[in-house]
Design a protein around this motif. Structure first.
Motif, PDB file in Angstrom:
ATOM      1  N   ALA A  75      96.970  33.564 -10.664  1.00  0.00           N
ATOM      2  CA  ALA A  75      95.732  32.830 -10.429  1.00  0.00           C
ATOM      3  C   ALA A  75      94.634  33.753  -9.930  1.00  0.00           C
ATOM      4  O   ALA A  75      93.469  33.644 -10.334  1.00  0.00           O
ATOM      5  CB  ALA A  75      95.982  31.697  -9.424  1.00  0.00           C
ATOM      6  N   PRO A  83      92.654  26.057  -1.824  1.00  0.00           N
ATOM      7  CA  PRO A  83      93.019  27.162  -2.730  1.00  0.00           C
ATOM      8  C   PRO A  83      92.101  27.295  -3.939  1.00  0.00           C
ATOM      9  O   PRO A  83      91.701  28.411  -4.294  1.00  0.00           O
ATOM     10  CB  PRO A  83      94.452  26.798  -3.145  1.00  0.00           C
ATOM     11  CG  PRO A  83      94.979  26.011  -1.992  1.00  0.00           C
ATOM     12  CD  PRO A  83      93.822  25.229  -1.472  1.00  0.00           C
ATOM     13  N   ARG A  84      91.761  26.187  -4.577  1.00  0.00           N
ATOM     14  CA  ARG A  84      90.891  26.267  -5.755  1.00  0.00           C
ATOM     15  C   ARG A  84      89.514  26.810  -5.402  1.00  0.00           C
ATOM     16  O   ARG A  84      88.885  27.511  -6.197  1.00  0.00           O
ATOM     17  CB  ARG A  84      90.766  24.883  -6.397  1.00  0.00           C
ATOM     18  CG  ARG A  84      92.012  24.444  -7.162  1.00  0.00           C
ATOM     19  CD  ARG A  84      91.925  23.006  -7.592  1.00  0.00           C
ATOM     20  NE  ARG A  84      91.975  22.107  -6.450  1.00  0.00           N
ATOM     21  CZ  ARG A  84      91.919  20.771  -6.547  1.00  0.00           C
ATOM     22  NH1 ARG A  84      91.784  20.198  -7.733  1.00  0.00           N
ATOM     23  NH2 ARG A  84      91.984  20.015  -5.468  1.00  0.00           N
ATOM     24  N   ARG A  85      89.058  26.492  -4.196  1.00  0.00           N
ATOM     25  CA  ARG A  85      87.754  27.003  -3.765  1.00  0.00           C
ATOM     26  C   ARG A  85      87.821  28.509  -3.541  1.00  0.00           C
ATOM     27  O   ARG A  85      86.855  29.233  -3.819  1.00  0.00           O
ATOM     28  CB  ARG A  85      87.321  26.282  -2.480  1.00  0.00           C
ATOM     29  CG  ARG A  85      85.927  26.664  -2.009  1.00  0.00           C
ATOM     30  CD  ARG A  85      84.869  26.199  -2.984  1.00  0.00           C
ATOM     31  NE  ARG A  85      83.532  26.615  -2.588  1.00  0.00           N
ATOM     32  CZ  ARG A  85      82.964  27.773  -2.918  1.00  0.00           C
ATOM     33  NH1 ARG A  85      83.661  28.644  -3.651  1.00  0.00           N
ATOM     34  NH2 ARG A  85      81.742  28.067  -2.536  1.00  0.00           N
ATOM     35  N   ARG A  86      88.929  29.002  -3.042  1.00  0.00           N
ATOM     36  CA  ARG A  86      89.069  30.445  -2.834  1.00  0.00           C
ATOM     37  C   ARG A  86      89.118  31.192  -4.160  1.00  0.00           C
ATOM     38  O   ARG A  86      88.581  32.298  -4.290  1.00  0.00           O
ATOM     39  CB  ARG A  86      90.325  30.747  -2.005  1.00  0.00           C
ATOM     40  CG  ARG A  86      90.179  30.342  -0.551  1.00  0.00           C
ATOM     41  CD  ARG A  86      91.406  30.682   0.251  1.00  0.00           C
ATOM     42  NE  ARG A  86      91.832  29.540   1.035  1.00  0.00           N
ATOM     43  CZ  ARG A  86      92.929  29.499   1.764  1.00  0.00           C
ATOM     44  NH1 ARG A  86      93.712  30.553   1.820  1.00  0.00           N
ATOM     45  NH2 ARG A  86      93.246  28.406   2.447  1.00  0.00           N
ATOM     46  N   LEU A  87      89.744  30.581  -5.172  1.00  0.00           N
ATOM     47  CA  LEU A  87      89.755  31.197  -6.493  1.00  0.00           C
ATOM     48  C   LEU A  87      88.349  31.258  -7.069  1.00  0.00           C
ATOM     49  O   LEU A  87      87.975  32.231  -7.732  1.00  0.00           O
ATOM     50  CB  LEU A  87      90.693  30.422  -7.418  1.00  0.00           C
ATOM     51  CG  LEU A  87      92.186  30.539  -7.073  1.00  0.00           C
ATOM     52  CD1 LEU A  87      92.996  29.555  -7.903  1.00  0.00           C
ATOM     53  CD2 LEU A  87      92.691  31.962  -7.295  1.00  0.00           C
ATOM     54  N   LEU A  88      87.552  30.224  -6.800  1.00  0.00           N
ATOM     55  CA  LEU A  88      86.158  30.238  -7.249  1.00  0.00           C
ATOM     56  C   LEU A  88      85.376  31.334  -6.532  1.00  0.00           C
ATOM     57  O   LEU A  88      84.502  31.983  -7.124  1.00  0.00           O
ATOM     58  CB  LEU A  88      85.513  28.876  -6.996  1.00  0.00           C
ATOM     59  CG  LEU A  88      84.049  28.725  -7.436  1.00  0.00           C
ATOM     60  CD1 LEU A  88      83.895  29.000  -8.929  1.00  0.00           C
ATOM     61  CD2 LEU A  88      83.535  27.323  -7.079  1.00  0.00           C
ATOM     62  N   ASP A 140      97.447  22.097  -2.408  1.00  0.00           N
ATOM     63  CA  ASP A 140      96.347  21.614  -1.569  1.00  0.00           C
ATOM     64  C   ASP A 140      96.841  20.941  -0.300  1.00  0.00           C
ATOM     65  O   ASP A 140      96.277  21.124   0.780  1.00  0.00           O
ATOM     66  CB  ASP A 140      95.465  20.633  -2.348  1.00  0.00           C
ATOM     67  CG  ASP A 140      94.585  21.327  -3.371  1.00  0.00           C
ATOM     68  OD1 ASP A 140      94.419  22.557  -3.273  1.00  0.00           O
ATOM     69  OD2 ASP A 140      94.068  20.642  -4.268  1.00  0.00           O
ATOM     70  N   LEU A 187      99.015  27.486  -3.553  1.00  0.00           N
ATOM     71  CA  LEU A 187      98.183  26.717  -4.481  1.00  0.00           C
ATOM     72  C   LEU A 187      98.334  25.226  -4.248  1.00  0.00           C
ATOM     73  O   LEU A 187      97.728  24.417  -4.946  1.00  0.00           O
ATOM     74  CB  LEU A 187      98.567  27.061  -5.934  1.00  0.00           C
ATOM     75  CG  LEU A 187      98.327  28.518  -6.352  1.00  0.00           C
ATOM     76  CD1 LEU A 187      98.857  28.758  -7.760  1.00  0.00           C
ATOM     77  CD2 LEU A 187      96.851  28.875  -6.262  1.00  0.00           C
ATOM     78  N   ALA A 204      91.138  34.798 -11.935  1.00  0.00           N
ATOM     79  CA  ALA A 204      89.831  34.562 -11.311  1.00  0.00           C
ATOM     80  C   ALA A 204      88.987  35.832 -11.254  1.00  0.00           C
ATOM     81  O   ALA A 204      87.795  35.753 -10.943  1.00  0.00           O
ATOM     82  CB  ALA A 204      90.018  33.991  -9.907  1.00  0.00           C
TER      83      ALA A 204
END
Length: 356
Positions: free
Chosen positions: A247, A208-213, A195, A193, A251
């Motif tokens: 996480a 990482p945040r884009r993969r969770l999206l 970046d 997580l 998601a």
């Protein structure tokens, strides 16, 4: 002294010749004058005419016996990628060549349709993206993965996809109807997580945040997703295991899996070079833990061992994973993809059944 290319945005820090090559080449400053820096490494793509596409395996520790890969090499540049050594079969380096000299297989959909149409073919789930990512950046312009999905949909063929690429969202229009029939499952790899660490370790993969999206968008469309906490890197990302699982669950993922860092063939040297460049203070600890799990070696390729290792540390990670899975309500096993819907579509010139 050796000269280096500008390698900003790349995972590997070297480009040694492939293991089958008789000669190695290295740019060296001869000291006569100030050398001009080598140019940045650009991504190049050449086409390959595939004679066959489906690759079969008999590995007892893999959950599938066949896979397809529309591309060779991967621009995501994940330095730890276990597939890097396969570039040696092309006369290329497992290092920077793997992420900059890519091979596309534009006739892959036609070959796939031909192989599925064979009377000898026996249906079982196909894994897509097992060696290189089917949704790496060049898929945006080449669309070979999407064309292969068109074929699988036409045959009602089950498929399991593994990716880090956000471009998979483009294909929700194909995947969602297949998922409604029980024909598709997606695995999204989530390694950290952090970046900054992700950008250095897997430089051209989505953050990482884009993969969770991605997980959220896929699951909202009815496509089941497994969060893959792979690879777990001792002394570097292992402390994030529970946070990664939580996480992924938040998601929308309904299942999870994990694999310990693997360092086959050239990957060990590439990984240790990366550690020296990016995480020198942790390098000794990371490698010591890995060797503890592999009997003093950087890697032990034995089936049943290579994915997890053994010993106290490996057992501790396994227990942590099991405990977090129970607390979060995530599954390790999921319903099998359906094979009973498989049917070869009628083609122009085919004789129709008398009873249709």
């Amino acid at each position: 002294m050796p000269l280096r290319h500008t390698i900003s945005g790349r995972g590997a820090v070297s480009n040694d010749a492939g293991r089958y090559e008789a000669y190695a080449h290295e740019a060296v400053d001869d000291g006569w004058e100030d050398p001009e820096p080598l140019p940045p490494l650009r991504t190049s793509v050449r086409d390959e005419v595939a004679k066959s596409l489906i690759t079969y395996n008999k590995s007892p520790d893999l959950p599938f016996d066949r896979s397809i890969n529309p591309y060779r090499g991967c621009e995501h540049g994940c330095v730890y990628c276990f597939a890097r050594p396969t570039h040696a079969y092309l006369g290329l380096s497992a290092g920077l060549d793997f992420e900059t000299r890519l091979i596309a297989r534009p006739n892959a959909p036609d070959v796939l349709a031909r192989e599925l149409s064979s009377a000898r073919y026996k249906v079982a789930p196909i894994a897509l993206g097992t060696n290189t990512d089917p949704y790496q950046p060049i898929e945006k312009t080449r669309s070979i993965t999407r064309a292969c999905l068109d074929v699988l949909r036409d045959f009602n063929h089950p498929v399991a996809i593994v990716t880090k690429g956000a471009l998979i969202e483009r294909d929700i229009d194909i995947l969602a109807p297949m998922a409604a029939l029980g024909l598709v499952r997606v695995g999204i790899s989530l390694t950290t997580l952090d970046d900054s660490l992700s950008r250095r370790m897997e430089p051209r993969a989505p953050a990482p945040r884009r993969r969770l999206l991605m997980i959220r968008k896929l699951t909202e469309a009815g496509i089941p997703v497994r969060v893959m906490t792979s690879p777990i890197i001792p002394g570097l990302t292992d402390h994030e295991l529970e946070a990664l699982l939580e996480a992924g669950r938040d998601a929308g993922a309904d299942a999870a899996s994990w694999i310990m860092l693997r360092l086959p063939r050239e990957v060990s040297q590439l990984w240790q070079e990366w550690l020296s460049e990016h995480e020198p203070g942790r390098a000794e600890k990371v490698m010591a833990r890995l060797r503890e799990m592999h009997g003093g070696r950087d890697y032990d390729p034995r089936w049943g061992h290579r994915m997890r290792g053994e010993g106290v540390y490996a057992e501790m990670v396994a227990k942590r994973f099991k405990s977090a899975m129970a607390r979060l309500g995530l599954a390790t096993t999921t319903p099998k993809l359906r094979c009973d819907l498989f049917a070869r579509p009628a083609r122009a010139g085919d004789q129709l059944s008398l009873f249709q």
